[in-house]
Motif scaffolding. Structure first.
Motif, PDB file in Angstrom:
ATOM      1  N   PHE A   1       0.810  -1.206   0.000  1.00 45.88           N
ATOM      2  CA  PHE A   1       0.000   0.000   0.000  1.00 45.88           C
ATOM      3  C   PHE A   1       0.847   1.261   0.000  1.00 45.88           C
ATOM      4  N   ALA A   2       2.007   1.233   0.652  1.00 44.43           N
ATOM      5  CA  ALA A   2       2.846   2.423   0.765  1.00 44.43           C
ATOM      6  C   ALA A   2       3.474   2.786  -0.574  1.00 44.43           C
ATOM      7  N   ASP A   3       3.944   1.802  -1.330  1.00 42.46           N
ATOM      8  CA  ASP A   3       4.616   2.095  -2.596  1.00 42.46           C
ATOM      9  C   ASP A   3       4.424   0.944  -3.581  1.00 42.46           C
ATOM     10  N   PRO A   4       3.250   0.855  -4.193  1.00 41.18           N
ATOM     11  CA  PRO A   4       2.989  -0.255  -5.111  1.00 41.18           C
ATOM     12  C   PRO A   4       3.902  -0.243  -6.330  1.00 41.18           C
ATOM     13  N   TYR A   5       4.403   0.923  -6.726  1.00 38.90           N
ATOM     14  CA  TYR A   5       5.288   0.992  -7.894  1.00 38.90           C
ATOM     15  C   TYR A   5       6.642   0.352  -7.575  1.00 38.90           C
ATOM     16  N   ALA A   6       7.139   0.544  -6.365  1.00 38.04           N
ATOM     17  CA  ALA A   6       8.390  -0.101  -5.957  1.00 38.04           C
ATOM     18  C   ALA A   6       8.204  -1.615  -5.878  1.00 38.04           C
ATOM     19  N   VAL A   7       7.066  -2.051  -5.367  1.00 36.53           N
ATOM     20  CA  VAL A   7       6.782  -3.485  -5.279  1.00 36.53           C
ATOM     21  C   VAL A   7       6.738  -4.091  -6.681  1.00 36.53           C
ATOM     22  N   LYS A   8       6.099  -3.375  -7.618  1.00 34.80           N
ATOM     23  CA  LYS A   8       6.049  -3.877  -8.991  1.00 34.80           C
ATOM     24  C   LYS A   8       7.456  -3.992  -9.560  1.00 34.80           C
ATOM     25  N   GLU A   9       8.330  -3.040  -9.285  1.00 36.37           N
ATOM     26  CA  GLU A   9       9.702  -3.087  -9.798  1.00 36.37           C
ATOM     27  C   GLU A   9      10.474  -4.261  -9.204  1.00 36.37           C
ATOM     28  N   VAL A  10      10.171  -4.623  -7.963  1.00 34.20           N
ATOM     29  CA  VAL A  10      10.840  -5.760  -7.332  1.00 34.20           C
ATOM     30  C   VAL A  10      10.303  -7.078  -7.898  1.00 34.20           C
ATOM     31  N   LEU A  11       8.992  -7.164  -8.119  1.00 32.98           N
ATOM     32  CA  LEU A  11       8.388  -8.417  -8.574  1.00 32.98           C
ATOM     33  C   LEU A  11       8.382  -8.572 -10.094  1.00 32.98           C
ATOM     34  N   LEU A  12       8.199  -7.476 -10.813  1.00 33.08           N
ATOM     35  CA  LEU A  12       8.160  -7.499 -12.277  1.00 33.08           C
ATOM     36  C   LEU A  12       9.091  -6.395 -12.788  1.00 33.08           C
ATOM     37  N   PRO A  13      10.403  -6.581 -12.678  1.00 30.97           N
ATOM     38  CA  PRO A  13      11.353  -5.510 -12.970  1.00 30.97           C
ATOM     39  C   PRO A  13      11.343  -5.078 -14.436  1.00 30.97           C
ATOM     40  N   SER A  14      11.625  -3.790 -14.638  1.00 28.80           N
ATOM     41  CA  SER A  14      11.709  -3.258 -15.997  1.00 28.80           C
ATOM     42  C   SER A  14      13.050  -3.628 -16.635  1.00 28.80           C
ATOM     43  N   HIS A  15      14.055  -3.921 -15.830  1.00 27.58           N
ATOM     44  CA  HIS A  15      15.368  -4.332 -16.321  1.00 27.58           C
ATOM     45  C   HIS A  15      15.528  -5.831 -16.078  1.00 27.58           C
ATOM     46  N   PRO A  16      16.025  -6.594 -17.066  1.00 29.58           N
ATOM     47  CA  PRO A  16      16.097  -8.059 -16.927  1.00 29.58           C
ATOM     48  C   PRO A  16      16.936  -8.560 -15.744  1.00 29.58           C
TER      49      PRO A  16
END
Length: 152
Positions: free
Chosen positions: A11-26
């Motif tokens: 809830f605090a930072d869903p964008y950071a969580v997305k980057e950790v789980l589904l990263p934009s860099h391989p």
């Protein structure tokens, strides 16, 4: 091999969580075969009643109004844990409960009890030890267009 434990606040930072789980860099993110999400509604029923802690560990545990005293013959680890659990107990008593919910402990227990497995059943269920169930899911977040947030 133990699974990676990661504590994230979705809830605090869903964008950071997305980057950790589904990263934009391989090369980024964490290995998803080592990630288990244990939602609060699953972990909330698991708790440690402070009466049990008092019975088994420290009969002198109260709240921060009556702090733990290390010179009372308590082992150092008992004094240490009681010192921070006093405030935890005080807070949960304010919610009408005399028990500590074990969210992180249940997640760690699940990871220790279920070493990494690359297989999943044909029904999409993860292969976990008896007593654990898991479903493979991909989580994503929605972004609202800025124009949708402007009113008038």
């Amino acid at each position: 091999m133990m699974k990676l434990q990661l504590s994230v606040n979705f809830f605090a930072d869903p964008y950071a969580v997305k980057e950790v789980l589904l990263p934009s860099h391989p090369d980024g993110g964490i290995p998803l075969d080592r990630f288990i999400l244990a939602p609060l509604d699953i972990t909330t029923p698991h708790e440690l009643p402070f009466t049990t802690y008092k019975e088994k560990i420290d009969p002198l545990l109260e709240t921060s109004a009556s702090p733990s005293v290390g010179t009372c013959g308590k082992p150092p680890l008992t004094h240490f844990t009681s010192s921070f659990l006093e405030m935890t107990r005080e807070i949960v008593l304010g919610f009408g409960k005399d028990a500590m919910e074990l969210h992180d402990i249940v997640a760690v227990w699940c990871a220790i009890d279920n070493p990494p497995a690359s297989n999943e059943g044909g029904d999409g269920m993860l292969t976990l030890r008896k007593g654990w169930k898991g479903l493979k899911r991909i989580f994503d977040i929605e972004r609202l267009c800025r124009s949708l947030l402007q009113f008038g």
